[in-house]
Scaffold this motif. Structure first.
Motif, PDB file in Angstrom:
ATOM      1  N   VAL A 117       1.012  -1.158   0.005  1.00 56.11           N
ATOM      2  CA  VAL A 117      -0.023   0.148  -0.061  1.00 56.11           C
ATOM      3  C   VAL A 117       0.724   1.491   0.124  1.00 56.11           C
ATOM      4  O   VAL A 117       1.741   1.321   0.928  1.00 56.11           O
ATOM      5  CB  VAL A 117      -0.897   0.080   1.152  1.00 56.11           C
ATOM      6  CG1 VAL A 117      -1.732   1.315   1.166  1.00 56.11           C
ATOM      7  CG2 VAL A 117      -1.798  -1.262   1.180  1.00 56.11           C
ATOM      8  N   ALA A 118       0.721   2.133  -0.914  1.00 58.01           N
ATOM      9  CA  ALA A 118       1.208   3.490  -0.859  1.00 58.01           C
ATOM     10  C   ALA A 118       0.367   4.518  -0.341  1.00 58.01           C
ATOM     11  O   ALA A 118      -0.885   4.589  -0.829  1.00 58.01           O
ATOM     12  CB  ALA A 118       1.722   3.548  -2.037  1.00 58.01           C
ATOM     13  N   ALA A 119       0.623   5.256   0.541  1.00 63.21           N
ATOM     14  CA  ALA A 119       0.130   6.249   1.282  1.00 63.21           C
ATOM     15  C   ALA A 119       0.409   7.691   0.706  1.00 63.21           C
ATOM     16  O   ALA A 119       1.696   8.102   0.704  1.00 63.21           O
ATOM     17  CB  ALA A 119       0.256   6.299   2.652  1.00 63.21           C
TER      18      ALA A 119
ATOM     19  N   ALA B 139       7.954  12.524 -10.828  1.00 63.85           N
ATOM     20  CA  ALA B 139       7.640  13.336  -9.667  1.00 63.85           C
ATOM     21  C   ALA B 139       6.657  12.705  -8.733  1.00 63.85           C
ATOM     22  O   ALA B 139       6.731  13.146  -7.669  1.00 63.85           O
ATOM     23  CB  ALA B 139       7.258  14.837 -10.031  1.00 63.85           C
ATOM     24  N   ALA B 140       6.339  11.549  -9.267  1.00 61.53           N
ATOM     25  CA  ALA B 140       5.164  10.940  -8.713  1.00 61.53           C
ATOM     26  C   ALA B 140       5.664  10.324  -7.245  1.00 61.53           C
ATOM     27  O   ALA B 140       4.986  10.722  -6.410  1.00 61.53           O
ATOM     28  CB  ALA B 140       4.730   9.751  -9.366  1.00 61.53           C
ATOM     29  N   LEU B 141       6.734  10.066  -7.028  1.00 56.06           N
ATOM     30  CA  LEU B 141       7.174   9.542  -5.635  1.00 56.06           C
ATOM     31  C   LEU B 141       7.458  10.640  -4.651  1.00 56.06           C
ATOM     32  O   LEU B 141       7.222  10.086  -3.651  1.00 56.06           O
ATOM     33  CB  LEU B 141       8.283   8.563  -5.988  1.00 56.06           C
ATOM     34  CG  LEU B 141       8.387   7.261  -6.638  1.00 56.06           C
ATOM     35  CD1 LEU B 141       9.793   6.627  -6.572  1.00 56.06           C
ATOM     36  CD2 LEU B 141       7.296   6.535  -6.131  1.00 56.06           C
ATOM     37  N   ASP B 142       7.514  11.750  -5.001  1.00 53.53           N
ATOM     38  CA  ASP B 142       7.456  12.875  -4.228  1.00 53.53           C
ATOM     39  C   ASP B 142       6.196  13.091  -3.521  1.00 53.53           C
ATOM     40  O   ASP B 142       6.038  13.657  -2.453  1.00 53.53           O
ATOM     41  CB  ASP B 142       7.782  14.263  -4.962  1.00 53.53           C
ATOM     42  CG  ASP B 142       9.142  14.149  -5.738  1.00 53.53           C
ATOM     43  OD1 ASP B 142      10.140  13.468  -4.927  1.00 53.53           O
ATOM     44  OD2 ASP B 142       9.520  14.954  -6.247  1.00 53.53           O
ATOM     45  N   HIS B 143       5.045  12.253  -3.949  1.00 56.61           N
ATOM     46  CA  HIS B 143       3.587  12.669  -3.447  1.00 56.61           C
ATOM     47  C   HIS B 143       3.454  11.548  -2.598  1.00 56.61           C
ATOM     48  O   HIS B 143       2.428  11.377  -1.963  1.00 56.61           O
ATOM     49  CB  HIS B 143       2.615  12.637  -4.546  1.00 56.61           C
ATOM     50  CG  HIS B 143       2.776  13.808  -5.444  1.00 56.61           C
ATOM     51  ND1 HIS B 143       1.785  14.712  -5.284  1.00 56.61           N
ATOM     52  CD2 HIS B 143       3.731  14.224  -6.298  1.00 56.61           C
ATOM     53  CE1 HIS B 143       2.258  15.767  -6.170  1.00 56.61           C
ATOM     54  NE2 HIS B 143       3.442  15.411  -6.946  1.00 56.61           N
ATOM     55  N   VAL B 144       4.518  10.602  -2.155  1.00 59.21           N
ATOM     56  CA  VAL B 144       4.139   9.393  -1.489  1.00 59.21           C
ATOM     57  C   VAL B 144       4.813   9.462  -0.354  1.00 59.21           C
ATOM     58  O   VAL B 144       5.920   9.723  -0.116  1.00 59.21           O
ATOM     59  CB  VAL B 144       4.929   7.987  -2.188  1.00 59.21           C
ATOM     60  CG1 VAL B 144       4.444   6.949  -1.237  1.00 59.21           C
ATOM     61  CG2 VAL B 144       4.101   7.742  -3.332  1.00 59.21           C
ATOM     62  N   TRP B 145       3.731   9.607   1.007  1.00 57.09           N
ATOM     63  CA  TRP B 145       4.358   9.733   2.377  1.00 57.09           C
ATOM     64  C   TRP B 145       4.952   8.283   2.940  1.00 57.09           C
ATOM     65  O   TRP B 145       5.950   8.523   3.271  1.00 57.09           O
ATOM     66  CB  TRP B 145       3.238  10.189   3.085  1.00 57.09           C
ATOM     67  CG  TRP B 145       3.505  10.505   4.516  1.00 57.09           C
ATOM     68  CD1 TRP B 145       4.006  11.668   5.051  1.00 57.09           C
ATOM     69  CD2 TRP B 145       3.617   9.625   5.647  1.00 57.09           C
ATOM     70  NE1 TRP B 145       4.271  11.272   6.296  1.00 57.09           N
ATOM     71  CE2 TRP B 145       4.319  10.193   6.770  1.00 57.09           C
ATOM     72  CE3 TRP B 145       3.399   8.234   5.655  1.00 57.09           C
ATOM     73  CZ2 TRP B 145       4.436   9.510   7.942  1.00 57.09           C
ATOM     74  CZ3 TRP B 145       3.344   7.275   6.843  1.00 57.09           C
ATOM     75  CH2 TRP B 145       3.780   8.358   8.174  1.00 57.09           C
ATOM     76  N   GLY B 146       4.433   7.327   2.629  1.00 55.34           N
ATOM     77  CA  GLY B 146       4.926   6.050   3.384  1.00 55.34           C
ATOM     78  C   GLY B 146       4.214   4.913   2.405  1.00 55.34           C
ATOM     79  O   GLY B 146       3.607   4.859   1.507  1.00 55.34           O
ATOM     80  N   TYR B 147       4.574   3.671   3.318  1.00 51.56           N
ATOM     81  CA  TYR B 147       4.180   2.506   2.635  1.00 51.56           C
ATOM     82  C   TYR B 147       3.771   1.467   3.993  1.00 51.56           C
ATOM     83  O   TYR B 147       4.094   1.582   4.821  1.00 51.56           O
ATOM     84  CB  TYR B 147       5.220   1.546   1.813  1.00 51.56           C
ATOM     85  CG  TYR B 147       5.741   2.545   0.577  1.00 51.56           C
ATOM     86  CD1 TYR B 147       5.149   2.193  -0.674  1.00 51.56           C
ATOM     87  CD2 TYR B 147       6.681   3.227   0.634  1.00 51.56           C
ATOM     88  CE1 TYR B 147       5.433   3.030  -1.765  1.00 51.56           C
ATOM     89  CE2 TYR B 147       6.982   4.149  -0.333  1.00 51.56           C
ATOM     90  CZ  TYR B 147       6.362   3.805  -1.477  1.00 51.56           C
ATOM     91  OH  TYR B 147       6.758   4.654  -2.781  1.00 51.56           O
ATOM     92  N   GLY B 148       2.809   0.523   3.292  1.00 50.04           N
ATOM     93  CA  GLY B 148       2.381  -0.541   4.102  1.00 50.04           C
ATOM     94  C   GLY B 148       1.810  -1.566   3.389  1.00 50.04           C
ATOM     95  O   GLY B 148       2.234  -1.962   2.355  1.00 50.04           O
TER      96      GLY B 148
END
Length: 232
Positions: A87-89, A101-110
């Motif tokens: 899961v990408a948050a 630039a998309a990964l700059d928008h991801v806060w964390g993972y689960g």
């Protein structure tokens, strides 16, 4: 602001090692994002445009790290399947986000489970109808605590797996994704304005199958988290 009824509780996911939580806005899911799973579901393993579906925020069922959550078998079905996913948050919103630039928008993972009423899904597919009752039912998204990018980076490779009663059912590697997290986030943002609090379930490897009452499911993503539930 005053409400005419009591406001619904904000859906949240815990953050590993912290007392604060991640507020959930929307839950997006990408379908058939591993070639082997696409084949087992009767689809093409080729890199076709991704498709998405949604679960409501309160479908999320948080499971405390190191514990086994009690998960109730839903009604109106006799064939519930497990689907383990990373899961990408989303921590920063946007529209028409470029891949670079998309990964700059991801806060964390689960780690999450996309629990599916497979019999109902098959019926709905045959009738050309939408999947909500098969995918978006109560507690259809058991989920581990999230870990921030600042701690684990952006996982692009590593084992993803699920055991049922100690028997390996699903196994794969994040590198097997047809669409990477960055590509999926960018594509999703073409259809929806993404916002902080959104979750993206990034697809499941092959080996999906049924669960029954009494089963214990343990799954995880290497370097991210593990998740355990018991079916009641």
């Amino acid at each position: 602001m005053a409400f005419v009824i009591s406001a619904p509780r904000q859906a949240t996911v815990p953050v590993a090692g912290r007392s604060d939580e991640f507020p959930v806005r929307r839950v997006y899911c990408i379908g058939r994002n591993y070639a082997a799973h696409a084949r087992e579901m009767g689809g093409s393993p080729d890199r076709e445009p991704p498709f998405f579906f949604c679960k409501p925020a309160d479908a999320v069922y948080p499971v405390i790290s190191g514990e086994t959550g009690d998960w109730r078998y839903p009604g109106m079905t006799k064939d519930v399947h497990h689907e383990i996913e990373m899961v990408a948050a989303i921590g920063r919103g946007g529209r028409n986000i470029v891949v670079d630039a998309a990964l700059d928008h991801v806060w964390g993972y689960g780690v999450g489970l996309d629990m599916t009423r497979r019999d109902l899904q098959a019926e709905l597919k045959a009738q050309g109808r939408s999947w909500e009752v098969a995918k978006a039912f109560d507690h259809s998204a058991p989920m581990s605590a999230l870990r921030p990018v600042s701690e684990i980076g952006h996982p692009t490779a590593g084992a993803i797996w699920l055991d049922v009663n100690g028997e390996r059912r699903q196994t794969g590697d994040l590198s097997d994704m047809i669409w990477s997290v960055a590509e999926a986030v960018a594509e999703l943002s073409r259809y929806f304005l993404l916002a902080p609090g959104d979750l993206l379930m990034t697809g499941t490897p092959s080996g999906v199958g049924p669960v029954k009452k009494g089963d214990v499911l343990v799954g995880g993503v290497e370097g991210v988290a593990e998740l355990s539930i018991k079916v009641l």
